[in-house]
Design a protein around this motif. Structure first.
Motif, PDB file in Angstrom:
ATOM      1  N   ASP A 157       0.803  -1.237   0.000  1.00 15.15           N
ATOM      2  CA  ASP A 157       0.000   0.000   0.000  1.00 15.15           C
ATOM      3  C   ASP A 157       0.832   1.280   0.000  1.00 15.15           C
ATOM      4  O   ASP A 157       0.303   2.367   0.276  1.00 15.15           O
ATOM      5  CB  ASP A 157      -0.981   0.003   1.172  1.00 15.15           C
ATOM      6  N   ALA A 158       2.141   1.171  -0.293  1.00 15.41           N
ATOM      7  CA  ALA A 158       3.019   2.346  -0.353  1.00 15.41           C
ATOM      8  C   ALA A 158       3.070   3.113   0.967  1.00 15.41           C
ATOM      9  O   ALA A 158       3.431   4.286   0.994  1.00 15.41           O
ATOM     10  CB  ALA A 158       2.618   3.286  -1.492  1.00 15.41           C
ATOM     11  N   GLY A 159       2.698   2.445   2.047  1.00 13.73           N
ATOM     12  CA  GLY A 159       2.720   3.100   3.355  1.00 13.73           C
ATOM     13  C   GLY A 159       1.542   4.005   3.619  1.00 13.73           C
ATOM     14  O   GLY A 159       1.518   4.728   4.623  1.00 13.73           O
ATOM     15  N   THR A 160       0.511   3.968   2.750  1.00 15.63           N
ATOM     16  CA  THR A 160      -0.622   4.878   2.927  1.00 15.63           C
ATOM     17  C   THR A 160      -1.370   4.599   4.229  1.00 15.63           C
ATOM     18  O   THR A 160      -1.838   5.533   4.894  1.00 15.63           O
ATOM     19  CB  THR A 160      -1.591   4.778   1.738  1.00 15.63           C
ATOM     20  N   GLY A 161      -1.489   3.333   4.596  1.00 17.41           N
ATOM     21  CA  GLY A 161      -2.161   3.013   5.853  1.00 17.41           C
ATOM     22  C   GLY A 161      -1.415   3.586   7.042  1.00 17.41           C
ATOM     23  O   GLY A 161      -2.016   4.214   7.930  1.00 17.41           O
ATOM     24  N   MET A 162      -0.108   3.387   7.052  1.00 11.11           N
ATOM     25  CA  MET A 162       0.721   3.952   8.129  1.00 11.11           C
ATOM     26  C   MET A 162       0.547   5.455   8.211  1.00 11.11           C
ATOM     27  O   MET A 162       0.379   6.028   9.302  1.00 11.11           O
ATOM     28  CB  MET A 162       2.198   3.622   7.873  1.00 11.11           C
ATOM     29  N   LEU A 163       0.562   6.109   7.061  1.00 14.73           N
ATOM     30  CA  LEU A 163       0.467   7.564   7.033  1.00 14.73           C
ATOM     31  C   LEU A 163      -0.903   8.042   7.509  1.00 14.73           C
ATOM     32  O   LEU A 163      -1.001   9.054   8.217  1.00 14.73           O
ATOM     33  CB  LEU A 163       0.769   8.074   5.625  1.00 14.73           C
ATOM     34  N   ARG A 164      -1.957   7.327   7.166  1.00 11.44           N
ATOM     35  CA  ARG A 164      -3.284   7.703   7.654  1.00 11.44           C
ATOM     36  C   ARG A 164      -3.353   7.612   9.172  1.00 11.44           C
ATOM     37  O   ARG A 164      -3.943   8.470   9.837  1.00 11.44           O
ATOM     38  CB  ARG A 164      -4.355   6.804   7.028  1.00 11.44           C
ATOM     39  N   ALA A 165      -2.725   6.572   9.732  1.00 14.62           N
ATOM     40  CA  ALA A 165      -2.726   6.428  11.190  1.00 14.62           C
ATOM     41  C   ALA A 165      -1.982   7.561  11.878  1.00 14.62           C
ATOM     42  O   ALA A 165      -2.244   7.873  13.046  1.00 14.62           O
ATOM     43  CB  ALA A 165      -2.107   5.092  11.581  1.00 14.62           C
ATOM     44  N   LEU A 166      -1.086   8.209  11.145  1.00 16.28           N
ATOM     45  CA  LEU A 166      -0.287   9.300  11.706  1.00 16.28           C
ATOM     46  C   LEU A 166      -0.825  10.678  11.322  1.00 16.28           C
ATOM     47  O   LEU A 166      -0.193  11.688  11.625  1.00 16.28           O
ATOM     48  CB  LEU A 166       1.168   9.158  11.260  1.00 16.28           C
ATOM     49  N   GLY A 167      -1.975  10.706  10.650  1.00 18.29           N
ATOM     50  CA  GLY A 167      -2.633  11.988  10.417  1.00 18.29           C
ATOM     51  C   GLY A 167      -2.673  12.489   8.987  1.00 18.29           C
ATOM     52  O   GLY A 167      -3.333  13.507   8.706  1.00 18.29           O
ATOM     53  N   VAL A 168      -1.996  11.828   8.053  1.00 22.17           N
ATOM     54  CA  VAL A 168      -2.036  12.257   6.652  1.00 22.17           C
ATOM     55  C   VAL A 168      -3.401  11.899   6.066  1.00 22.17           C
ATOM     56  O   VAL A 168      -3.948  10.831   6.335  1.00 22.17           O
ATOM     57  CB  VAL A 168      -0.909  11.587   5.842  1.00 22.17           C
ATOM     58  N   ARG A 169      -3.951  12.802   5.252  1.00 22.57           N
ATOM     59  CA  ARG A 169      -5.265  12.577   4.640  1.00 22.57           C
ATOM     60  C   ARG A 169      -5.118  12.450   3.126  1.00 22.57           C
ATOM     61  O   ARG A 169      -4.441  13.262   2.487  1.00 22.57           O
ATOM     62  CB  ARG A 169      -6.229  13.717   4.984  1.00 22.57           C
ATOM     63  N   PHE A 170      -5.725  11.414   2.576  1.00 24.98           N
ATOM     64  CA  PHE A 170      -5.722  11.148   1.138  1.00 24.98           C
ATOM     65  C   PHE A 170      -7.130  11.410   0.624  1.00 24.98           C
ATOM     66  O   PHE A 170      -8.101  10.806   1.094  1.00 24.98           O
ATOM     67  CB  PHE A 170      -5.299   9.702   0.873  1.00 24.98           C
TER      68      PHE A 170
END
Length: 379
Positions: A139-152
């Motif tokens: 997932d290119a790290g998108t899940g990790m980033l969402r957990a840390l506050g990044v919004r897609f």
């Protein structure tokens, strides 16, 4: 000058932890060369077993309940020493957490890995050492980033929080809510591959099949990761998709570098530095390493080869023990000056080798070190 032997094996998967393997080798050494000084340095390469190495060295054990790769909660163990946290993405988002029937990188996420990072930050860590081997994800790290506050976001402004193939609709990325503590945190990542995020050698084409992807899914994953890279480049003003290791763990390497400012480092070198292997090898006369299976993959960043390279830097000869040994790998390693010893007698059933691994390893070490001692090394 006293004979010093450094013992730095990885785990023998399914039978011995790295520490148990080191102690078995030490017992064999002491039978053959009782006056030698043994320095034990259990090792890992950033994959499963990395956290155990630090726990067995006295690090504090911590547990965080996080979302597993398919959403079910899991208890992820991590180690802490001072303000440094040692994490394994596999404990949160690893293939080993799934039944084979659940393998499907179009449905798995690194969200739990982000939660694990957040737990380490909540515990006061300002430095993170992370191993990212053994992933179930692409997932290119998108899940990790969402957990840390990044919004897609889609072009409509709707937030994407589903499976990775939903990111084909990605229109923009908002990073203003990324956990502010990340900026004050040093993140170093142990990787043993140099693949880019996408392309013929990228995450999808290289690793997705072993995680359960069918050919048509691999093609779609490739398209989505390319799209994420393009939107990320516009968002960040730089393109990190070709950084060596960006494709590691299904592209988690990319997410860590591009958004968290992480450094990707050769796994064995990073773990060796944390464990003080270089210092132990100064002035040593012999290095003993090993792992459960020595094959051609060993020459691509696995512990045995990495330890032997570090030992060579110190002009220390290496003997490597393997539960099973591929003959082509043995030939290649010995051409590089690394002696390779299989610990199981010919014809021994695999189950027996696993059950008797400690005894076999001890006997192999005793025999090998006796021969090495007779070849001119101090005894």
């Amino acid at each position: 000058m006293r004979d010093t032997i450094v013992i730095a094996p990885d785990k023998f998967k399914g039978s011995l932890t790295a520490t148990e393997a080191a102690r078995a080798i030490e017992r064999g050494v002491r039978k053959a060369r009782p006056r030698s000084r043994c320095e034990l340095c259990p090792m890992a390469d950033g994959g499963e077993g990395t956290v155990d190495v630090f726990l067995e060295r006295g690090a504090e054990r911590n547990v965080a309940q996080v979302q597993g790769p398919r959403g079910a909660p899991v208890d992820a163990v991590y180690a802490r020493t001072g303000q440094t946290a040692i994490l394994e993405m596999s404990s949160a988002s690893g293939l080993g957490l799934l039944d084979r029937s659940q393998y499907d990188p179009t449905k798995t996420t690194t969200f739990g890995t982000g939660e694990l990072i957040r737990a380490a930050l909540d515990g006061g860590a300002n430095r993170i050492v992370m191993g990212i081997g053994g992933s179930a994800t692409n997932d290119a790290g998108t899940g990790m980033l969402r957990a840390l506050g990044v919004r897609f976001l889609e072009a409509s402004g709707a937030e994407i929080d589903g499976d990775i193939l939903d990111f084909a609709r990605l229109g923009s990325i908002e990073v203003d809510r990324l956990d502010a503590r990340i900026a004050q945190t040093t993140i170093e990542v142990a990787v043993d591959v140099d693949n880019p995020l996408y392309g013929p050698d990228g995450a999808s084409h290289t690793f997705a099949e072993q995680k359960g992807a069918a050919p048509e899914q691999i093609a779609r994953l490739e398209e989505v990761l390319r799209h994420i890279a393009g939107v990320s480049a516009r968002t960040l003003g730089r393109d990190e998709s070709n950084v060596p290791g960006a494709g590691a763990a299904g592209g988690l390497g990319f997410g860590l570098v591009a958004y968290l400012g992480a450094k990707l480092l050769p796994g064995v070198r990073l773990i060796a530095r944390e464990c003080g292997l270089d210092k132990l090898l100064d002035g040593a006369t012999l290095c003993l390493t090993g792992e459960g299976k020595i094959d051609l993959q060993t020459l691509h960043g696995k512990t045995v080869y990495g330890v032997a390279q570090i030992a060579r830097d110190h002009r220390v000869p290496t003997i490597a023990f393997g539960g099973t040994v591929d003959k082509d790998a043995k030939q290649r390693l010995e051409q590089l000056g690394i002696e390779v010893v299989g610990i199981s007698p010919a014809g021994t059933p695999l189950e027996e080798s696993i059950r008797s691994a400690a005894t076999l390893l001890e006997a192999a070490a005793q025999a090998a070190v006796s021969i090495a001692g007779g070849a001119g090394m101090p005894t």
